[in-house]
Design a protein around this motif. Sequence first.
Motif, short mmCIF file in Angstrom:
data_model
loop_
_atom_site.label_atom_id
_atom_site.label_comp_id
_atom_site.label_asym_id
_atom_site.label_seq_id
_atom_site.Cartn_x
_atom_site.Cartn_y
_atom_site.Cartn_z
N UNK A 1 37.04 -7.06 81.45
CA UNK A 1 35.96 -7.84 80.86
C UNK A 1 34.87 -6.95 80.30
N UNK A 2 34.53 -5.89 81.03
CA UNK A 2 33.51 -4.96 80.54
C UNK A 2 33.95 -4.29 79.25
N UNK A 3 35.22 -3.92 79.16
CA UNK A 3 35.73 -3.34 77.92
C UNK A 3 35.66 -4.37 76.78
N UNK A 4 35.92 -5.63 77.10
CA UNK A 4 35.79 -6.68 76.10
C UNK A 4 34.36 -6.84 75.61
N UNK A 5 33.39 -6.70 76.52
CA UNK A 5 31.98 -6.79 76.12
C UNK A 5 31.59 -5.61 75.23
N UNK A 6 32.12 -4.44 75.51
CA UNK A 6 31.86 -3.28 74.66
C UNK A 6 32.43 -3.51 73.26
N UNK A 7 33.66 -4.04 73.19
CA UNK A 7 34.26 -4.32 71.89
C UNK A 7 33.49 -5.41 71.15
N UNK A 8 33.00 -6.41 71.87
CA UNK A 8 32.23 -7.48 71.23
C UNK A 8 30.90 -6.96 70.70
N UNK A 9 30.25 -6.06 71.45
CA UNK A 9 28.98 -5.49 70.96
C UNK A 9 29.20 -4.70 69.68
N UNK A 10 30.28 -3.92 69.62
CA UNK A 10 30.59 -3.19 68.39
C UNK A 10 30.93 -4.13 67.25
N UNK A 11 31.59 -5.24 67.55
CA UNK A 11 31.93 -6.24 66.54
C UNK A 11 30.66 -6.89 65.98
N UNK A 12 29.71 -7.22 66.84
CA UNK A 12 28.51 -7.92 66.41
C UNK A 12 27.60 -7.04 65.58
N UNK A 13 27.54 -5.74 65.85
CA UNK A 13 26.59 -4.88 65.17
C UNK A 13 27.08 -4.47 63.78
N UNK A 14 28.37 -4.61 63.51
CA UNK A 14 28.91 -4.18 62.22
C UNK A 14 28.98 -5.34 61.24
N UNK A 15 28.73 -5.01 59.97
CA UNK A 15 28.80 -6.04 58.94
C UNK A 15 30.24 -6.41 58.62
N UNK A 16 31.13 -5.44 58.65
CA UNK A 16 32.56 -5.66 58.39
C UNK A 16 33.32 -5.22 59.62
N UNK A 17 34.05 -6.13 60.23
CA UNK A 17 34.76 -5.81 61.48
C UNK A 17 35.96 -6.74 61.62
N UNK A 18 37.01 -6.19 62.18
CA UNK A 18 38.18 -6.99 62.52
C UNK A 18 38.08 -7.45 63.96
N UNK A 19 38.68 -8.59 64.22
CA UNK A 19 38.67 -9.08 65.60
C UNK A 19 39.42 -8.09 66.49
N UNK A 20 39.03 -7.99 67.76
CA UNK A 20 39.73 -7.04 68.66
C UNK A 20 41.22 -7.35 68.72
N UNK A 21 42.02 -6.29 68.67
CA UNK A 21 43.47 -6.49 68.71
C UNK A 21 43.93 -7.06 70.05
N UNK A 22 43.22 -6.72 71.13
CA UNK A 22 43.55 -7.23 72.47
C UNK A 22 42.39 -8.07 72.96
N UNK A 23 42.61 -9.35 73.28
CA UNK A 23 41.52 -10.19 73.83
C UNK A 23 41.20 -9.79 75.27
N UNK A 24 40.40 -8.76 75.42
CA UNK A 24 40.17 -8.16 76.74
C UNK A 24 39.46 -9.11 77.69
N UNK A 25 38.50 -9.87 77.19
CA UNK A 25 37.80 -10.79 78.08
C UNK A 25 38.72 -11.90 78.57
N UNK A 26 39.64 -12.34 77.72
CA UNK A 26 40.61 -13.34 78.14
C UNK A 26 41.51 -12.80 79.24
N UNK A 27 42.04 -11.61 79.05
CA UNK A 27 42.88 -11.00 80.07
C UNK A 27 42.09 -10.73 81.35
N UNK A 28 40.83 -10.32 81.20
CA UNK A 28 40.00 -10.10 82.38
C UNK A 28 39.76 -11.37 83.16
N UNK A 29 39.56 -12.49 82.46
CA UNK A 29 39.39 -13.76 83.15
C UNK A 29 40.64 -14.20 83.88
N UNK A 30 41.80 -13.96 83.26
CA UNK A 30 43.06 -14.34 83.91
C UNK A 30 43.27 -13.50 85.17
#
Length: 324
Positions: free
Chosen positions: A79-108
Amino acid sequence: MSERFGGRYSPDGSRRDHRNAEVQQTLPEPRIRHRLAGRPKWVTIASSPFLALAFFQSPTGMFTDLAAFGLIASGMWMTREGLVAEAAYEVRRVAKRPAIPRKLFGGVLAALGLGIGVAEPGVLTDGVLVGVAGMILHVLSFGTDPMRDKGATGVDDFQQDRAHRMIQEAEDLLDQMRDAILRAGDLQLERRVDRFAATVEGLFDRVRDNPGDLSGARRYMGIYLMGARDATVKFASLYGRTRDASVRASYETFLDDLEKDFKAKSRKLLDSDRSDLDIEISVLRDRLMREGVQPETEPKALVSDQAQTLDDLLSYDVTKEKTR
């Protein structure tokens, strides 16, 4: 290492304060940190009773408690890795969605850990219910992963993937530079390398926004950064042993020159993008004119011999001017 005491009213204090102010102004901004980045740690700590009480139970209970703690801790790390990827996604104007849904896997993983930890032998209903509740709470606490690309309309996927791989390799070179300069044992040099890295990351942002610029920036992101990494490794090893001021001055001059080159390249890429935009607008305007669509002309300014002041202008009758 000792540092000479100084202040505003000490000898050379004003010049030192001025230099410190310049360094402070040119320091790079801290890296973006997700506002929820601290929550996974507390969830892991809250699950520590599974680990503490595991060795006071039967072998089956010990295994289930250890498995529960391991799954929850792994889920929170994911989940923490997913939050890091989400922060990088939010700060960039052009970004692709994370290839691995880390927060989803962390929740499972966290839900499985909770379910295993509370389940009784032969009774799975309670464990399933607690696991489902844990999954729901995880989504409410951390949110979901970004599920779509941002700002990627009109961008070639192949070019974007190439740019992403090249940027990743260049970021690894920057990380190696930061790691190498630590051996010099000089905080100011570490900050100087961070400032250089911030300039280079500006070029990375330019390439992310327009992956077509990769061909023009490839040499800077590859050969130049590799040479800067190698020079930093050799400098840190030499300066750490000799503390030679001339070697340090030479290295700082090298970074200054290289930083100017990266800034000039970023400006050149920006000017190139602006020229391409002007060409596109000019071509489109010519096509519209050929099809009979004329651009709107600006309205003529009101001219009158009678309107000499603001009050005269407000009271001036435009209809009289038209009929004149």
